[in-house]
Design an enzyme around this catalytic site. Sequence first.
Site, short mmCIF file in Angstrom:
data_model
loop_
_atom_site.label_atom_id
_atom_site.label_comp_id
_atom_site.label_asym_id
_atom_site.label_seq_id
_atom_site.Cartn_x
_atom_site.Cartn_y
_atom_site.Cartn_z
N SER A 189 4.46 -1.41 3.86
CA SER A 189 4.65 -2.77 4.35
C SER A 189 4.81 -3.73 3.18
O SER A 189 4.05 -3.66 2.21
CB SER A 189 3.45 -3.22 5.19
OG SER A 189 3.22 -2.31 6.24
N GLU A 224 -8.97 -3.30 8.52
CA GLU A 224 -8.08 -3.80 9.57
C GLU A 224 -8.81 -3.96 10.90
O GLU A 224 -8.32 -4.59 11.81
CB GLU A 224 -6.82 -2.94 9.71
CG GLU A 224 -7.04 -1.52 10.09
CD GLU A 224 -7.32 -0.63 8.88
OE1 GLU A 224 -7.73 0.50 9.09
OE2 GLU A 224 -7.16 -1.07 7.73
N GLN A 277 0.86 -1.19 0.00
CA GLN A 277 0.00 0.00 0.00
C GLN A 277 0.89 1.24 0.00
O GLN A 277 1.60 1.49 0.98
CB GLN A 277 -0.87 -0.03 1.25
CG GLN A 277 -1.86 1.10 1.36
CD GLN A 277 -2.52 1.13 2.74
OE1 GLN A 277 -1.98 0.57 3.69
NE2 GLN A 277 -3.64 1.78 2.85
N SER A 287 1.13 6.35 2.63
CA SER A 287 1.82 7.28 3.54
C SER A 287 3.08 7.85 2.90
O SER A 287 3.78 7.17 2.16
CB SER A 287 2.21 6.57 4.83
OG SER A 287 1.10 6.02 5.44
N GLU A 347 -4.70 9.26 18.72
CA GLU A 347 -5.20 10.64 18.74
C GLU A 347 -6.29 10.83 17.69
O GLU A 347 -7.32 11.47 17.95
CB GLU A 347 -4.05 11.64 18.49
CG GLU A 347 -3.03 11.77 19.61
CD GLU A 347 -2.04 10.60 19.66
OE1 GLU A 347 -2.03 9.79 18.71
OE2 GLU A 347 -1.29 10.51 20.64
C1 LIG Z 1 2.66 -1.42 11.53
C2 LIG Z 1 2.38 -0.32 10.54
C3 LIG Z 1 2.14 -0.64 9.21
C4 LIG Z 1 1.94 0.38 8.26
N1 LIG Z 1 1.80 0.01 6.95
C5 LIG Z 1 1.63 0.98 6.02
C6 LIG Z 1 1.54 0.65 4.62
O1 LIG Z 1 1.66 -0.52 4.23
N2 LIG Z 1 1.34 1.63 3.73
C7 LIG Z 1 1.22 2.92 4.10
O2 LIG Z 1 0.99 3.76 3.23
N3 LIG Z 1 1.33 3.30 5.42
C8 LIG Z 1 1.54 2.35 6.38
N4 LIG Z 1 1.68 2.70 7.70
C9 LIG Z 1 1.72 4.12 8.05
C10 LIG Z 1 0.53 4.60 8.87
O3 LIG Z 1 -0.62 4.68 8.08
C11 LIG Z 1 0.93 5.96 9.46
O4 LIG Z 1 2.03 5.74 10.31
C12 LIG Z 1 -0.21 6.59 10.23
O5 LIG Z 1 -1.24 6.98 9.37
C13 LIG Z 1 0.29 7.83 11.02
O6 LIG Z 1 0.91 8.71 10.17
P1 LIG Z 1 2.39 9.28 10.48
O7 LIG Z 1 3.27 8.13 10.86
O8 LIG Z 1 2.80 10.12 9.31
O9 LIG Z 1 2.23 10.18 11.76
P2 LIG Z 1 1.66 11.68 11.80
O10 LIG Z 1 0.40 11.76 11.05
O11 LIG Z 1 2.77 12.60 11.39
O12 LIG Z 1 1.37 11.85 13.32
C14 LIG Z 1 2.39 12.13 14.29
C15 LIG Z 1 1.73 12.30 15.63
O13 LIG Z 1 0.82 13.43 15.59
C16 LIG Z 1 -0.49 13.04 15.97
N5 LIG Z 1 -1.49 13.76 15.16
C17 LIG Z 1 -1.50 13.92 13.82
N6 LIG Z 1 -2.60 14.61 13.42
C18 LIG Z 1 -3.30 14.90 14.55
C19 LIG Z 1 -4.52 15.59 14.80
N7 LIG Z 1 -5.24 16.11 13.82
N8 LIG Z 1 -4.93 15.68 16.10
C20 LIG Z 1 -4.21 15.13 17.13
N9 LIG Z 1 -3.04 14.48 16.94
C21 LIG Z 1 -2.58 14.36 15.67
C22 LIG Z 1 -0.55 11.55 15.66
O14 LIG Z 1 -1.55 10.91 16.44
C23 LIG Z 1 0.86 11.10 16.02
O15 LIG Z 1 0.96 10.90 17.41
C24 LIG Z 1 1.91 1.73 8.66
C25 LIG Z 1 2.13 2.05 10.02
C26 LIG Z 1 2.38 1.05 10.94
C27 LIG Z 1 2.67 1.43 12.36
#
Ligand SMILES: Cc1cc2nc3c(=O)[nH]c(=O)nc-3n(C[C@H](O)[C@H](O)[C@H](O)COP(=O)(O)OP(=O)(O)OC[C@H]3O[C@@H](n4cnc5c(N)ncnc54)[C@H](O)[C@@H]3O)c2cc1C
Length: 385
Positions: A165, A246, A130, A133, A367
């Site tokens: 992933s 999921e 996928q 991100s 969050e």
């Molecule tokens: C095990 C795992 C598998 C994954 N697999 C995939 C995959 O196959 N393909 C893919 O595309 N992605 C994948 N992801 C990514 C996942 O979708 C993102 O990590 C997730 O959407 C969070 O985005 P970010 O890491 O950019 O964090 P951010 O969005 O940058 O967030 C950082 C912090 O800020 C907080 N935050 C952000 N916005 C707000 C808000 N509006 N209000 C309050 N708090 C907020 C969040 O809660 C977090 O604590 C995977 C993640 C994990 C952990």
Amino acid sequence: MTTALADTEDLDELRSRIRSFLQNAPKPDGLRNYGPTPTADDIEPGRAWHKYLAEHGYVCLHWPKEYGGADASVAFQAIFAEECARAGVPRQLGITAIDLVGPVLIKFGTPEQKARYLDPIRLGDHVWTQLFSEPGAGSDLAGVRTRAEKTDTGWRINGQKVWSSAANSAQYGLLLARTGPEQHAGLSMFIVPMDAPGVSVRPLKQMDGESKFNEVFLDNVELADDALIGEPGQGWAIALVTLGRERLTLGTQAVAMFKLHERMVQAARDRGRLDATLSRSLTRLWARMWLLRYTWQRAIEGGDLTSPAFSVLKLMTSETDRDLGDLATEVLGTDVCVDPTAGTDDADLVRAMLVGRAQTILGGTSEIQRNILGERVLGLPKEPR
Ligand SMILES: Cc1cc2nc3c(=O)[nH]c(=O)nc-3n(C[C@H](O)[C@H](O)[C@H](O)COP(=O)(O)OP(=O)(O)OC[C@H]3O[C@@H](n4cnc5c(N)ncnc54)[C@H](O)[C@@H]3O)c2cc1C
């Protein structure tokens, strides 16, 4: 394909049939319950296992029958996922192809796309990743910057993805890219062959020692016109179809938590550390796990995957799992410094602690779940955007 599954409405009967099928099924060498995503080493045993499940009608349970699925109820799917967790086996080769891409192609794909991609997914021949991100777009997925420009023959892609992933084992990627400036209406969905010139994949090493995530770089990747899914600008609507699936894995997580809890108690007892403080923490979590278990059961019997109960469950299950993993430090004391890949009982507890961090991030962070519950369920004022 057997349909012995579908001929009973009795969920206990169904569970016992599935349990005995899984117990008696021959397991390929090297098969382990690797969770939703296989590592490169898991692909071979995972694929052999998937093919065995496919032969017996146990894959793509949620797909319509005309595409080789079982049109199974939410309860049926959940019971199967739970029983796989109990048996210590994966429920399919990987989550992305079957749970995310399949439903997208079934709903939005052309007849040619369906004919070309669905069967290799169902049979476990193709792994998908996928590609949503990005370094600057996770929770705020509409912030995707990877660009898809129209060319005479199709589309040219430039950008970077992250946390993809299984990208290092995948044949195809489901790509969300920007075709216009409008926040949501400027997004489109594409199929990317992962061996196309200009696609490079860099595995990321996780703190638990495994390498399931990847960075994916897309430099002037040329795609044909038929790589587009649906219409240009339909990417956001398509992305929404992939969210929520999921939720069904939450039951699997619950089974794993009960097993982990048992091991924590045993490890604490073996070390003489089961004092009043640790007992209280373990008991509190145990009670929470049972509450989740019953809420989960009510939710799947309701059969509506969009029910707010699932948002509560996602939030609470992830946080309970993380809190349980964190007890490894109290149970193991200084032994917690063991190498998480060592394969020992202690190492397994440490891995559970490290992997627990992912639960409150994947599929929507805690969050974001709180925002959803506050705004859509409790009707609280929306956060300023
Ligand atoms: C095990 C795992 C598998 C994954 N697999 C995939 C995959 O196959 N393909 C893919 O595309 N992605 C994948 N992801 C990514 C996942 O979708 C993102 O990590 C997730 O959407 C969070 O985005 P970010 O890491 O950019 O964090 P951010 O969005 O940058 O967030 C950082 C912090 O800020 C907080 N935050 C952000 N916005 C707000 C808000 N509006 N209000 C309050 N708090 C907020 C969040 O809660 C977090 O604590 C995977 C993640 C994990 C952990």
